[in-house]
Design a protein around this motif. Structure first.
Motif, PDB file in Angstrom:
ATOM      1  N   TRP A 182      -0.528   6.920 -12.016  1.00  0.00           N
ATOM      2  CA  TRP A 182      -0.347   6.374 -10.661  1.00  0.00           C
ATOM      3  C   TRP A 182       0.928   5.527 -10.588  1.00  0.00           C
ATOM      4  CZ3 TRP A 182      -0.238   1.065 -10.403  1.00  0.00           C
ATOM      5  CH2 TRP A 182      -0.852   0.367 -11.441  1.00  0.00           C
ATOM      6  N   LEU A 183       1.198   4.804 -11.681  1.00  0.00           N
ATOM      7  CA  LEU A 183       2.405   3.983 -11.701  1.00  0.00           C
ATOM      8  C   LEU A 183       3.651   4.857 -11.820  1.00  0.00           C
ATOM      9  CD1 LEU A 183       3.427   1.094 -11.678  1.00  0.00           C
ATOM     10  CD2 LEU A 183       3.219   1.043 -14.154  1.00  0.00           C
ATOM     11  N   HIS A 185       3.943   7.866 -10.671  1.00  0.00           N
ATOM     12  CA  HIS A 185       4.194   8.449  -9.352  1.00  0.00           C
ATOM     13  C   HIS A 185       4.866   7.423  -8.429  1.00  0.00           C
ATOM     14  CE1 HIS A 185       2.384  12.327  -9.812  1.00  0.00           C
ATOM     15  NE2 HIS A 185       1.251  11.812 -10.281  1.00  0.00           N
ATOM     16  N   ALA A 186       4.348   6.205  -8.469  1.00  0.00           N
ATOM     17  CA  ALA A 186       4.844   5.174  -7.537  1.00  0.00           C
ATOM     18  C   ALA A 186       6.295   4.811  -7.853  1.00  0.00           C
ATOM     19  CB  ALA A 186       3.958   3.936  -7.617  1.00  0.00           C
ATOM     20  N   LEU A 187       6.563   4.575  -9.138  1.00  0.00           N
ATOM     21  CA  LEU A 187       7.928   4.173  -9.503  1.00  0.00           C
ATOM     22  C   LEU A 187       8.899   5.346  -9.428  1.00  0.00           C
ATOM     23  CD1 LEU A 187       7.220   1.786 -12.522  1.00  0.00           C
ATOM     24  CD2 LEU A 187       7.717   1.189 -10.151  1.00  0.00           C
ATOM     25  N   ILE A 189       9.513   7.243  -7.092  1.00  0.00           N
ATOM     26  CA  ILE A 189      10.230   7.413  -5.817  1.00  0.00           C
ATOM     27  C   ILE A 189      11.418   6.445  -5.715  1.00  0.00           C
ATOM     28  CG2 ILE A 189       8.230   8.281  -4.562  1.00  0.00           C
ATOM     29  CD1 ILE A 189       7.857   5.507  -3.378  1.00  0.00           C
ATOM     30  N   GLU A 292      -1.150  18.240 -16.819  1.00  0.00           N
ATOM     31  CA  GLU A 292      -2.452  18.751 -17.269  1.00  0.00           C
ATOM     32  C   GLU A 292      -2.846  19.948 -16.424  1.00  0.00           C
ATOM     33  OE1 GLU A 292      -5.228  15.620 -16.894  1.00  0.00           O
ATOM     34  OE2 GLU A 292      -4.097  14.260 -18.181  1.00  0.00           O
ATOM     35  N   ILE A 441       8.930   9.491   0.862  1.00  0.00           N
ATOM     36  CA  ILE A 441       7.534   9.005   0.798  1.00  0.00           C
ATOM     37  C   ILE A 441       6.592  10.103   1.256  1.00  0.00           C
ATOM     38  CG2 ILE A 441       5.915   7.270   1.641  1.00  0.00           C
ATOM     39  CD1 ILE A 441       8.351   5.429   2.119  1.00  0.00           C
ATOM     40  N   LYS A 444       6.297  12.886  -1.268  1.00  0.00           N
ATOM     41  CA  LYS A 444       5.522  12.434  -2.427  1.00  0.00           C
ATOM     42  C   LYS A 444       4.029  12.449  -2.102  1.00  0.00           C
ATOM     43  CE  LYS A 444       5.101  11.115  -6.484  1.00  0.00           C
ATOM     44  NZ  LYS A 444       5.671  11.841  -7.599  1.00  0.00           N
ATOM     45  N   LEU A 445       3.679  11.951  -0.924  1.00  0.00           N
ATOM     46  CA  LEU A 445       2.260  11.920  -0.555  1.00  0.00           C
ATOM     47  C   LEU A 445       1.706  13.341  -0.433  1.00  0.00           C
ATOM     48  CD1 LEU A 445       2.306   9.024   2.078  1.00  0.00           C
ATOM     49  CD2 LEU A 445       1.424   8.946  -0.252  1.00  0.00           C
ATOM     50  N   LEU A 448       1.169  14.840  -3.833  1.00  0.00           N
ATOM     51  CA  LEU A 448      -0.030  14.315  -4.497  1.00  0.00           C
ATOM     52  C   LEU A 448      -1.297  14.964  -3.953  1.00  0.00           C
ATOM     53  CD1 LEU A 448       0.826  10.513  -4.670  1.00  0.00           C
ATOM     54  CD2 LEU A 448       0.439  12.031  -6.593  1.00  0.00           C
ATOM     55  N   SER A 449      -1.173  15.536  -2.781  1.00  0.00           N
ATOM     56  CA  SER A 449      -2.364  16.112  -2.152  1.00  0.00           C
ATOM     57  C   SER A 449      -2.590  17.561  -2.534  1.00  0.00           C
ATOM     58  CB  SER A 449      -2.219  16.026  -0.624  1.00  0.00           C
ATOM     59  OG  SER A 449      -1.975  14.697  -0.250  1.00  0.00           O
TER      60      SER A 449
END
Lengths: 495, 594
Positions: A182-183, A185-187, A189, A292, A441, A444-445, A448-449
């Motif tokens: 999660w980190l 992915h967040a960093l 961007i 994975e 953003i 990226k969202l 993730l979906s």
């Protein structure tokens, strides 16, 4: 003899661990001291106050670098990229990649002192695109384009062993820890934001912030401002345990390569035909670039977006398809909204951002002085016994710039007009930057979906820097290598 | 299958190599630490021998400033400068060599550690099984993190944007703004750029106690003659002052500054000169070297903030009875603060601040005069650091404010104490001359008019001193003196033809400035602590009860008007273009025509 050897070995794991931790601590300390030592070396003095016999040295301009040496740089880059492709995709050898990495660190880093570099070339190219008066050297264009072209065909082989900034971080990595997904992915961007900002500042002729805040160039040159050294120290210290933090979470050129690499024709692969899902590649990769497998889906069946409320096996294909389409439309609308709102915010922030522009900063200073809001002085100097902070130094520089401007006799109105033009460009740029940020953003969202449809462990095309560590640890790769070796010694065995 | 990669670790050879690597790492680490230690020692040595920050060199330069022709000091400076530079060059050379050694050592250390920590056999993780629930949670977590990071970046930019304000004039108002700047004195002060506040800038403002030069004279002749606080006639605005203090207002362009204090709290106030709006109110707190004991003051008159602040148009400076000095920029940001220590003063420190170029001058007289406590201190106005200070002054605690005068020879700082009026070189603080002309508790400040320095104190005399002497000029440079109608608190005033002196019990006397002949005396039947001022040919007096008396300056007494402010006051007024700013006990008044 044997006893004396056995005893330490039995006590070894704890003692060695302690020593290793101690050594790591020493290394941290040493790196800090090394940086501090460099920091002292950049102090400068005024000429002596009282020496009648003192003669001021005549300032001399260094001769430009010979053109053939610039071409040599391009040739070395081309050769290094080609060799990197060979080592990553054909030779598949971590050792050889490491060797090339050390060469690149020595040549492009310590020998060429980090300049010219592909990362900074973004700004030259952008400025040349937006300013007809700026002639960008062909060498710089080559440094900008060659890695991109190679990435388009072969993945991030530039990052693997050619980029000196990647190399210095790679060799510094001692005890990698996993960054949580999660980190990650967040960093992940942030480099895109940095890229957008760098393009904005370069296109408006305001400055090359990538070079200004290059954390490693001061290491390559063994000299630099305290701020640069501190940033570099921070990255190197973090880089002891986090793999390539600059490449992953800040590098703007890396952001470009990430996008291009998604479409690359060839890329790093493990053993797609017989992955045993041992996960050793995932453990070996210090950059979190191994993806994975997702849910086992029937062949040819598209993945459904997550967050749609549909789980495997609880809805029919047509319902899934509709829901998927709806979700995608929703995400698309959200992305557009994000682009518009961030664009608006970007435009609103253009005033602040434009302070990086020298014309705007000078005009603001002159206007502040005229309004009685800033210190006005024509010939006062800061007492030499006062150490200035970075912000104070900036203020002092502006004061001197204002003083110099007034001595030119140029009308203030002209300066204000030029500042307004620059600020308007920032307004347009702010819209574009904001929209770009919103787009990043949104994408990226959306990404993730989407559920992964892979069924094996494989390197992420975008994030894999082709360092070759996974080759060494993949058991199937080892089998393949053994088979190849046997094939060479015994032609009867197929390689 | 897995045996292929794991079987090789069974031999003891790699373990021996690892042990060697650990030992090499230890040796390299020790070497690096030794180099670091060497660097650290050299660093601390270099701090002491820093050519840019050497206190010895700075002291020598100050000494040279006092004695510009002293060849011995020059030679000392040359030698020390050379010595410091050589030491620094050695330090740099050593740093460069040590840097290479450190780099080499670090390289070996890194290699050894990497080898020692190399894991050929990676830990075999447990088999992961895809779980839709866990995957969904991971996605939600990642989404949230993305939103948080993006939001943080965007919010940071937005916050920084909100904090920044543009000073650029809009294109529409540009022309008029420039045109105005050439007409209005206040706007003229805003536009031009000068090294320090130029004399013209200073004349257009009221930057210290009793205005430009501390003379109590305004260049503006259009200030009101009368007003009526009850009806509001002639009162442009009236604003409450948060804390009391007899210190006087000062004015720079469109801002009025005041100070206020209590036993435990000290503050600076900035008002909009046009509207009376309190723009900011800043506490002076956490000042280094603040004494925990409260100062001795005249509490009934609010003596904790008796000293008037000063400004150079860049910052405003304030001093309080406990010896704390602070500087704020015009936006109210603290620039610096320093504690000079609790002054040993019978009634509390009242001497006001003044500026000279980029120096802030503090007359810090205290003690008995024999204990060496009294000094004139010059602080760097940008940083608050000590620029210079005089030798101990031979005077006890005093309450007068120094003035800076410009003579053909030099700029001088004139100070008053018992019994000496002493002049110092304004650039270096070296004493120029002194005259034994004062007595007792010296409160009235000196003035400079018609080329003469005037000092006066009740019980002694008023003295006209020629400022071109050196050493003790008590007998040689006194143009005239007189001993009638002398002030005890209020400072004298001059229109360059006459000198006017006001006693606290209301006796106003007038002397011819050249001859020292008394021209007239008038009992005003009012009590005064506020010093007289001059605007055009009119003298302005404000009584303790707030009665403003306007007189015609001249060889004969002529009263023009009396107006009641309706509030007690002790402070001296400040003058601006068409306005008078008066501080009452509770309010700040702006008098002028609407």
């Amino acid at each position: 003899m044997s006893v004396s050897r056995v005893l330490p070995l039995q006590a070894g794991p704890r003692a060695a661990g302690l020593v290793q931790r101690l050594s790591l601590g020493i290394l941290l300390f040493v790196m800090t001291a090394l940086l501090s030592g460099s920091a002292f070396a950049v102090e400068r003095f005024p000429p002596p106050d009282f020496d009648p016999g003192y003669k001021m040295p005549v300032p001399t301009m260094p001769a430009p670098r010979a053109i053939y040496l610039e071409y040599l740089d391009v040739a070395v880059l081309l050769a290094a990229l080609s060799l990197s492709v060979y080592l990553v995709l054909r030779k598949r050898s971590r050792s050889w990649i490491l060797g090339l990495m050390l060469f690149s660190l020595a040549y492009f880093g310590f020998w060429r002192k980090g300049c010219v570099c592909a990362i900074g070339s973004i700004q030259d190219v952008m400025l040349a695109l937006f300013d007809n008066g700026y002639a960008v050297p062909l060498t710089v264009v080559a440094f900008f384009l060659l890695p991109l072209v190679f990435t388009l065909f072969f993945g991030r082989t530039f990052c693997a062993a050619v980029c000196p900034i990647g190399a210095i971080q790679d060799v510094m990595l001692v005890r990698p820890i996993k960054v949580r997904p999660w980190l990650e992915h967040a960093l992940g961007i942030v480099p895109f934001f940095y890229l957008g900002a760098a393009v904005l500042f370069a296109a408006t002729g305001s400055g090359f912030i990538i070079c200004q805040y290059d954390p490693f160039v001061s290491f390559f040159r063994r000299s630099g401002s305290v701020n640069m050294l501190a940033i570099g120290a921070g990255f190197l210290l973090v880089g002891l345990i986090v793999g390539r933090p600059y490449c992953r979470f800040l590098c703007p050129y890396g952001a470009l390569l990430r996008v291009v690499s998604r479409f690359s024709k060839w890329n790093v692969t493990l053993t797609p035909e017989d992955c045993i899902k041992c996960q050793l590649c995932d453990v070996a990769c210090p950059f979190g670039a191994i993806r994975e497998p997702g849910p086992a889906l029937p062949e040819g069946k598209p993945a459904a977006p997550s967050g749609t409320g549909i789980e495997e096996g609880n809805a029919g294909p047509s319902i899934k398809k509709q829901a998927s389409a709806k979700a995608m439309i929703g995400w698309g609308v959200l992305t557009v909204l994000l682009m518009v709102s961030c664009g608006w915010l970007g435009a609103r922030s253009s005033g602040f951002l434009s302070y990086e522009n020298r014309t705007v900063a000078l005009a603001e200073r002159v206007a502040a002085e005229a309004a009685g809001k800033a210190f006005v002085s024509a010939d006062t100097v800061v007492p030499s016994t006062v150490r200035l902070s970075a912000s104070e130094q900036r203020e002092e520089n502006l004061r001197l710039a204002s003083q110099a401007f007034r001595q030119t006799g140029q009308p203030v109105d002209e300066l204000y007009a030029a500042a307004r033009v620059a600020r308007n460009r920032f307004k347009v740029g702010g819209w574009l930057l904001g929209a770009f940020v919103g787009l990043v953003i949104g994408i990226k969202l959306i990404s993730l979906s989407i559920l992964p449809d892979r069924t094996i462990y494989e390197p992420d095309r975008a994030n894999c820097v082709a360092c070759g560590r996974c080759y060494t640890h993949c058991p199937r790769e080892q089998v393949r290598v053994k088979r190849m070796q046997r094939g060479k010694t015994n032609p009867a065995i197929p390689a | 299958m897995t045996n292929v990669i794991h079987s090789s670790t069974s031999s003891s050879t790699p373990i021996l190599w690892r042990q060697s690597a650990v030992r090499i790492a230890m040796a390299a680490g020790g070497f690096c630490l030794a180099v670091c230690l060497l660097l650290a020692i050299d660093y601390f040595r270099s701090l002491r021998l820093d050519p840019l920050h050497s206190p010895e060199l700075a002291q020598l330069k100050v000494a040279l400033g006092r004695n510009p022709g002293n060849e011995q000091i020059k030679q000392q400076i040359r030698l020390l400068d050379l010595e410091l530079r050589q030491a620094h060059a050695e330090h740099e050379a050593l740093g460069a060599k040590a840097g290479w050694l450190l780099l080499g050592g670090a390289g070996v250390l890194l290699l050894a550690i990497k080898y020692a920590m190399y894991r050929k056999k990676l830990p075999r993780p447990e088999k992961k099984k895809y779980s839709p629930g866990a995957a969904r949670r991971a996605v939600v977590l990642a989404r949230s993190a993305v939103v948080v990071v993006a939001g943080a970046v965007i919010a940071s930019v937005c916050m920084l944007s909100l904090r920044s304000e543009s000073n650029l004039p809009s294109p529409a108002t540009k022309t008029s703004a420039v045109a105005k700047s050439t007409n209005s004195p206040a706007a003229q002060a805003a536009a031009p750029i000068t090294p320090y506040p130029t004399p013209e800038e200073i004349q257009r403002n009221w930057p210290r106690f009793r205005g430009p030069g501390g003379l109590g004279i305004s260049i503006y002749t259009n200030v009101p003659v009368s007003w009526n606080a009850k009806t509001g006639e002639g009162v442009l605005w009236k604003s409450p002052v948060p804390m009391v203090g007899p210190s006087s207002p000062i004015v720079w362009q469109d801002r009025v500054f005041l100070t206020g204090a209590s036993k435990t709290k000290r503050e600076v106030y900035c008002y909009d000169a046009n509207t009376g709006k309190l723009l900011w109110q800043k506490p002076v707190e956490n000042v280094p070297n603040t004494s925990p004991d409260p100062p001795t003051v005249m509490e009934d008159s609010g003596g904790y903030a008796a000293s008037t602040p000063a400004t150079d148009g860049r910052r405003v400076y304030a001093i309080y009875a406990n010896g704390n000095v602070a500087a704020f920029d015009f936006q109210g940001n603290l620039a610096w603060s320093v504690g000079l220590g609790l002054p040993d003063n019978n009634y509390g420190h009242t001497s006001s601040l003044t500026t000279y170029q980029d120096r802030l001058l503090v007359l810090f007289d205290q003690g008995t005069g024999k204990d060496g406590k009294s000094r004139l201190i010059a602080l760097d106005s940008k940083t608050g650091k000590l620029a210079w200070q005089t030798e101990p002054r031979p005077v006890p605690n005093s309450w007068a404010t120094p003035i800076v005068i410009h003579t053909p020879q030099n700029d001088q700082i004139i100070t008053c104490g018992n019994p000496w009026a002493i002049a110092y070189n304004a650039a270096s603080g070296t004493e120029l001359w002194r005259a034994k002309v004062l007595y007792g508790e010296v409160v009235p400040s000196p003035i400079f008019a018609a080329g003469l320095v005037f000092t006066a104190i009740d019980g002694e005399k008023v003295s006209a001193i020629r400022p071109d002497g050196t050493g003790d000029v008590s007998k040689s440079h006194i143009a005239w003196s007189a001993d009638e109608g002398l002030p005890d608190i209020c400072s004298p005033l001059s229109d360059n033809q006459r000198i006017y002196m006001l006693g606290t019990y209301g006796l106003l006397s007038c002397y011819d400035i050249q001859t020292g002949k008394e021209l007239w005396e008038k009992e005003l039947e009012l009590g005064f602590h506020s010093s007289p001022s001059l605007a055009g040919d009119r003298i302005y007096l404000f009584s303790d009860k707030g009665v403003g008396v306007v007189l015609q300056a001249g060889a004969e007494f002529k009263e023009l008007a009396r107006s009641d402010l309706g509030e007690d006051m002790l402070a001296s007024p400040a003058f601006a273009d068409g306005r008078i700013y008066v501080r009452g006990k509770e309010h700040l008044f702006c008098l002028g025509k609407k």
